[in-house]
Design an enzyme around this catalytic site. Structure first.
Site, short mmCIF file in Angstrom:
data_model
loop_
_atom_site.label_atom_id
_atom_site.label_comp_id
_atom_site.label_asym_id
_atom_site.label_seq_id
_atom_site.Cartn_x
_atom_site.Cartn_y
_atom_site.Cartn_z
N HIS A 80 0.85 -1.29 0.10
CA HIS A 80 -0.06 -0.14 -0.05
C HIS A 80 0.81 1.34 0.06
CE1 HIS A 80 -3.44 -2.60 2.03
NE2 HIS A 80 -3.33 -2.99 0.67
N HIS A 238 -9.48 -1.91 -5.01
CA HIS A 238 -8.51 -2.06 -4.03
C HIS A 238 -7.31 -3.18 -4.61
CE1 HIS A 238 -6.09 -2.42 -0.25
NE2 HIS A 238 -5.87 -3.65 -0.70
N ASP A 242 -3.47 -2.87 -5.24
CA ASP A 242 -2.48 -3.64 -4.77
C ASP A 242 -1.60 -3.93 -6.14
OD1 ASP A 242 -3.32 -4.34 -2.17
OD2 ASP A 242 -4.42 -5.96 -2.67
N HIS A 265 -1.29 -10.99 -5.22
CA HIS A 265 0.06 -10.71 -5.30
C HIS A 265 1.05 -11.67 -5.99
CE1 HIS A 265 -0.90 -7.48 -2.57
NE2 HIS A 265 -1.41 -8.33 -1.61
ZN ZN Z 1 -4.20 -4.42 -0.19
#
Ligand code: ZN
Length: 286
Positions: A80, A238, A242, A265
């Site tokens: 973040h 969001h 990321d 991720h």
């Molecule tokens: Zn996040």
């Protein structure tokens, strides 16, 4: 698109709080840095104040967050703060931490963005030299639904398609050409979220002991628990946030179009590994 000049902070910015996963109190100080420094973490609580570049070669693969290490020094859940800096086109910054994780704030990048904008951003003499996508490619996970399609393009455009199937989170999509204005207006406010069914498992593993519905959106059977969405598609926004933080591990936001479907991720990181691997011969000959 002509190359823009590199940017850094005009003065130090201090943000205090606690980490989402481990819950430790932390002070984060964002400091100006010379051109071509990149984004650089510094663990000021450890002997020798070790520095950890926010680069893909420092990645420590772990589920659910982005962790970097150099030697025995680590920083965790850095996506973040990296998104805030990359989204605001802050290319050079020393990120001092006196604990393992940056402060979670409200689970979005908003607190960090507001603090940076209060401190102002300044232009530097050198131009950015972003990694560029020259050849389309795809990263995916055999047997799983997530994938990211990468293709050439001016600027950095990200589309995120989210589909949690038969859960309370509806299918949604968000697309943005990442500029500071777009990032502040459309993305920075979007908060971290989990399904209520995941919370017990995370807590059992010792994570999120200080997490509340105020710093982590929790989706129960009836919708968001003890909070309200800031946008109907806040979850997709969001996930796009990321992506920005993870893609910054290319040494800044890469130029190209990125179409992410249900990625996390792990796939975000593989895009940058693939991109830099593919670009290495060109960079060497440049
Ligand atoms: Zn996040």
């Amino acid at each position: 698109m002509t190359a823009r000049r590199q940017r850094t902070l005009a003065r130090p910015v201090i943000i205090e709080g606690f980490g989402l996963f481990g819950g430790a109190d932390v002070t984060m100080t964002l400091l100006p840095a010379p051109a071509d420094t990149g984004l650089l973490f510094e663990r000021v609580d450890l002997p020798g104040r070790p520095q950890i570049p926010a680069r893909i070669h420092c990645l420590v693969p772990q589920p659910r967050r982005t962790i970097l290490a150099r030697g025995t020094a680590r920083v965790e859940m850095v996506e973040h703060v990296l998104a805030a800096l990359a989204g605001l086109w802050v290319d050079n910054c020393r990120i001092q931490l006196d604990a393992l994780e940056p402060p979670v704030g409200d689970g979005s990048a908003l607190e960090i963005v507001e603090a940076i904008l209060c401190g102002e951003i300044t232009l530097q003499a050198s131009e950015v030299r972003p990694a560029r996508v020259t050849t389309p490619f795809r990263v995916d996970q055999p047997g799983e639904r997530g994938a990211i399609d990468v293709s050439p393009g001016e600027g950095c455009t990200i589309q995120y398609d989210l589909d949690y199937g038969a859960t309370v989170i509806p299918a949604q999509s968000f697309t943005a050409l990442i500029t500071p204005e777009e990032f502040v207006r459309e993305i920075a406010f979007a908060r971290t979220f989990v399904l209520e069914s995941e919370v017990a498992l995370l807590r059992a593993r010792g994570f999120g002991q200080r997490a509340t519905p105020q710093n982590l959106l929790v989706f129960g059977p009836g919708g968001v628990v003890d909070n309200v969405l800031r946008a109907p598609d806040e979850c997709a926004r969001h996930k796009l946030l990321d992506c920005i933080g993870d893609f910054a591990l290319a040494g800044g936001l890469p130029r190209g179009r990125f179409h992410a479907v249900q990625s996390g991720h792990h796939l975000n990181h593989r895009v940058i590994q693939g991109l830099l691997g593919a670009l290495e011969p060109q960079l060497q000959s440049a």
